[in-house]
Design an enzyme around this catalytic site. Structure first.
Site, PDB file in Angstrom:
ATOM      1  N   HIS A   1       5.169  -7.455   1.797  1.00 47.53           N
ATOM      2  CA  HIS A   1       4.415  -8.653   1.436  1.00 47.53           C
ATOM      3  C   HIS A   1       3.451  -8.863   2.236  1.00 47.53           C
ATOM      4  CE1 HIS A   1       3.620 -13.147   1.213  1.00 47.53           C
ATOM      5  NE2 HIS A   1       3.504 -12.722  -0.018  1.00 47.53           N
ATOM      6  N   SER A   2       2.007  -8.881   1.739  1.00 43.15           N
ATOM      7  CA  SER A   2       0.655  -9.187   2.739  1.00 43.15           C
ATOM      8  C   SER A   2       0.610  -8.399   3.390  1.00 43.15           C
ATOM      9  CB  SER A   2       1.002 -10.747   2.899  1.00 43.15           C
ATOM     10  OG  SER A   2      -0.200 -11.309   3.650  1.00 43.15           O
ATOM     11  N   LEU A   3       0.399  -8.608   4.669  1.00 39.87           N
ATOM     12  CA  LEU A   3       0.107  -7.714   6.086  1.00 39.87           C
ATOM     13  C   LEU A   3       1.261  -6.720   6.056  1.00 39.87           C
ATOM     14  CD1 LEU A   3      -1.501  -6.985   8.384  1.00 39.87           C
ATOM     15  CD2 LEU A   3      -0.328  -8.635   9.576  1.00 39.87           C
TER      16      LEU A   3
END
Length: 754
Positions: free
Chosen positions: A386-388
């Protein structure tokens, strides 16, 4: 079993009132008139007094009950656990887990300690301690209780279980009342609580009030009573469904920046729990036939935490940042330091190494532990970021080695020399940690390194080891276990002679394994051959080849562009992973697309993720209908105007076309206009279906977009942050993962009946 002694007493308020005085070691029953020959239903109803919270309610509950012919049946207990230290947060185990705990308790011997795996093997319950321990992650143990009696106050949201000893005494009193057919019994406990058994359906508890006045003469005046229920079948409680024993697939989920993963500031563990529950429910509703046939088990999702290692005492980065942080707007600066700075840390050659080593070490540890606890597991493993976290996994998968020889070398170099020396004993190990003064304490308990690895933090605390040394010892035990697991896997991958050859070269790479526990040295940037501008560091290797990689709300496309990569080679794919899905919400401000970097010449819309109930959301269908209606109306108006103008311009008037011809001409124009506007869309659909989007996902589509909720469509800016954190509770996302996982198994997903 508590002793029951029935004695006569005249110190009771009336002939039909029985007083049960519950002591620490026995339960004494004081009763008045022992006459039982009268009609007990009529007598009990006639003698209801102010001790009842509602006489009308009591009459109603007594109506239809034949108290003289009641037969006592033991209560069926159910096991609960306390999710947090809050006593009001008690949750039930599933029926399957409760039966497992009950059977283990019946077979438990006093000198043994029984450990029962519950909740899909993610927790262990130690029956003697009555505690529930997490297996895969760090979490404080929670209390476990065998529950049979429950209470609920006026302000309590749900029924809560009594302690086991309290329940046993209530059950004994209930057994006497049913056996003798005598009710209106009052139980007085040493703690001051009073419980009155009016009848089988009406049992109340009254709390003690300190310094009450002399005129308070009845329990009804001692505050609001609690309703008491016997057995879980008499209370409203949601008992979770049991999980299938067979695990078909394992998924590791890596979080993004910061310690919290959603707007409720929950940890990665809690968010993954929600995602797992959603996936389990979807398998039940969409694969009903396959589950009944035994072809579908479940998918296990495990969280991977790297934030705590980066911000822990080993790196010291938090302390260094705090020294230079301004004192103003402290809460905002704390949020920035604890969350947003993770982006800068990942682009730092020093802390990028720490993050990558932590992720790979944790994933490999969890994988090895899972295989040990599920020796029959034959499924594959996938990754979610998720995300980074998605960028971290993208960089790792880009730098994985394909050949078994390269992988074997990497494993030996990373883990080969980290074992404690063969001749090292408990004294040597503690001396290396600077804990020499605790050696006599452990020697007194006849401890060695093997027995020390079996100790829990609670047991070390009981023998007198302080918190700091306890943590160091547990860390030592954890490292030894990780190494042991990896050596076992490496031994299965490499011949014995290869292991011997590589051990000599392993010393140079010792620090690469310890990056999680220490600060790394600075390195330089350079561009790799694949052209994605990653930091030039040592990329550790996963102990398995992933089946698929799913990116949630991912900034991968943006980072690749900033690194200088303008296009991804269509022939490029991950060395060890053949499937890649970029999943995002349309309002997610952090998410970026991937397909335009592979086929920039094609103007492709992302693939719309179907709603888990089998259709588009209603507001999207309405929007499309209105758009289509507007296009049709415009085409009809334009067609009519053009026909009228052409007819008006013709000379003579007698040459005007007939009505039928005009209609045909209008239809022809309309058809032409429609083809110009809609025909292109139809041809694009066909082209998109047949288009090869490179090899990053085996030629299939990569970008998948969620459907926004109706309320989100009113203001996309208002829900921007929420949309970046929505994936953990998104059933549409979970269903897409499940379909991809089970696609190769030939499992057909059914449409949800709801």
């Amino acid at each position: 079993m508590t002793q029951l002694v029935v004695v006569a007493s005249s110190m009771v308020p009336g002939p039909e009132q029985q007083v049960l005085q519950v002591e620490d070691s026995n339960l004494s029953v004081n009763q008045g008139d022992p006459s039982t020959g009268k009609d007990k239903k009529k007598t009990a109803a006639a003698t209801l007094d102010e001790t009842s919270p509602s006489s009308a309610e009591s009459f109603e509950m007594l109506d239809g009950l034949d108290l003289s012919e009641s037969i006592y049946e033991p209560v069926q207990p159910h096991w609960f656990y306390c999710r947090r230290t809050n006593e009001k947060d008690w949750l039930p185990f599933s029926h399957e887990d409760s039966l497992k705990l009950e059977d283990a308790l019946k077979n438990l011997k006093k000198e043994d300690e029984s450990v029962v795996a519950v909740e899909g093997g993610r927790y262990d319950v130690r029956l003697t301690e009555r505690l529930r321990y997490a297996v895969y992650w760090d979490q404080a143990p929670s209390e476990v209780r065998r529950c049979s009696w429950f209470f609920k106050g006026n302000e309590d949201p749900r029924y809560m279980p009594y302690p086991e000893s309290f329940s046993e005494r209530l059950e004994d009193a209930y057994m006497i009342a049913v056996t003798l057919g005598e009710w209106k019994r009052k139980l007085e406990f040493p703690t001051g609580e009073t419980v009155i058994l009016h009848n089988p359906k009406l049992i109340m508890q009254y709390q003690p009030i300190m310094l009450q006045d002399d005129w308070v003469s009845s329990p009804s005046e001692q505050g609001r009573p609690r309703t008491v229920k016997r057995g879980i079948e008499n209370i409203a409680v949601d008992i979770p469904e049991g999980e299938p024993q067979t695990v078909d697939h394992l998924v590791f989920m890596v979080h993004g920046i910061g310690p919290a993963c959603d707007l409720r500031f929950r940890s990665i563990i809690q968010c993954v729990n929600d995602f797992r529950s959603a996936a389990l429910s979807l398998l039940s509703s969409h694969c009903r036939s396959a589950r009944e046939e035994g072809r579908v088990g479940r998918v296990e999702f495990l969280p991977v935490d790297w934030h705590s290692a980066l911000h822990g005492d080993a790196t010291g980065v938090d302390e260094s940042i705090q020294r230079i942080t301004l004192p103003s707007i402290s809460r905002l600066r704390h949020f920035t330091n604890d969350t947003l700075l993770d982006l800068f840390f990942y682009n730092s050659p020093t802390y990028c190494q720490t993050i990558l080593d932590t992720v790979v070490t944790e994933v490999n540890r969890l994988h090895s532990l899972f295989r040990c606890r599920h020796p029959d597991f034959k499924g594959q493993v996938s990754l979610v970021g998720h995300s980074l976290g998605s960028l971290i996994l993208f960089d790792l998968l880009t730098n994985q080695k394909t050949s078994s020889e390269d992988l074997g070398n990497e494993m030996v170099n990373s883990f080969g020399d980290l074992s404690t020396p063969k001749k090292e004993n408990l004294e040597d190990a503690l001396s290396r940690l600077g804990l020499q003064k605790y050696i006599p304490i452990l020697q007194k308990e006849e401890m060695d390194l093997d027995s020390l690895s079996l100790c829990t933090e609670t047991e070390l605390e009981k023998v007198g080891i302080p918190l700091g040394p306890r943590k160091k010892i547990l860390d030592l035990v954890s490292r030894r276990q990780i190494l042991k697991d990896h050596k076992a896997r490496m031994a299965a991958m490499l011949p014995p002679e290869d292991l011997a050859d590589h051990n000599d070269a392993s010393v140079a790479h010792r620090q690469s394994f310890l990056r999680t526990y220490s600060t790394t040295s600075a390195v330089d940037y350079k561009y790799f051959d694949v052209g994605i501008g990653q930091v030039s560091i040592h990329y550790p290797q996963l102990s398995f080849h992933p089946h698929s990689f799913f990116a949630f709300g991912s900034p991968i496309g943006m980072f690749l562009t900033v690194r200088g990569l303008k296009r991804i080679d269509p022939d490029y794919n991950f060395p060890t992973c053949k499937a890649f899905f970029n999943i995002y919400h349309p309002f997610d401000p952090v998410a970026y697309r991937i397909e335009p970097m592979i086929v920039p010449e094609a103007d492709l819309e992302p693939m719309l993720i179907p709603h888990h109930k089998g259709r588009k959301r209603m507001h999207l269908e309405l929007r499309e209908s209105l758009t289509r209606m507007g296009v049709d109306l415009r085409n009809n108006v334009l067609g009519s105007l053009r026909t009228a103008w052409q007819s008006f311009a013709r000379i003579p008037v007698a040459a005007l076309p007939s009505g039928e011809e005009a209609v045909c001409a209008g239809v022809a124009m309309e058809t032409s206009e429609t083809r110009e506007t809609e025909g292109t869309e139809e041809s694009d659909v066909t082209e998109e279906k047949d288009l090869m989007i490179g090899m990053l996902n085996g030629g299939r589509r990569i970008d998948y977009v969620l459907q926004e909720a109706p309320i989100e469509s009113f203001n996309e800016y208002l829900f921007a942050i929420q949309s970046h954190l929505c994936y953990w509770e998104s059933e549409d996302t979970a269903l897409l993962l499940l379909k991809e996982i089970y696609e190769k198994h030939g499992i057909a997903f059914e449409q949800s009946p709801s």
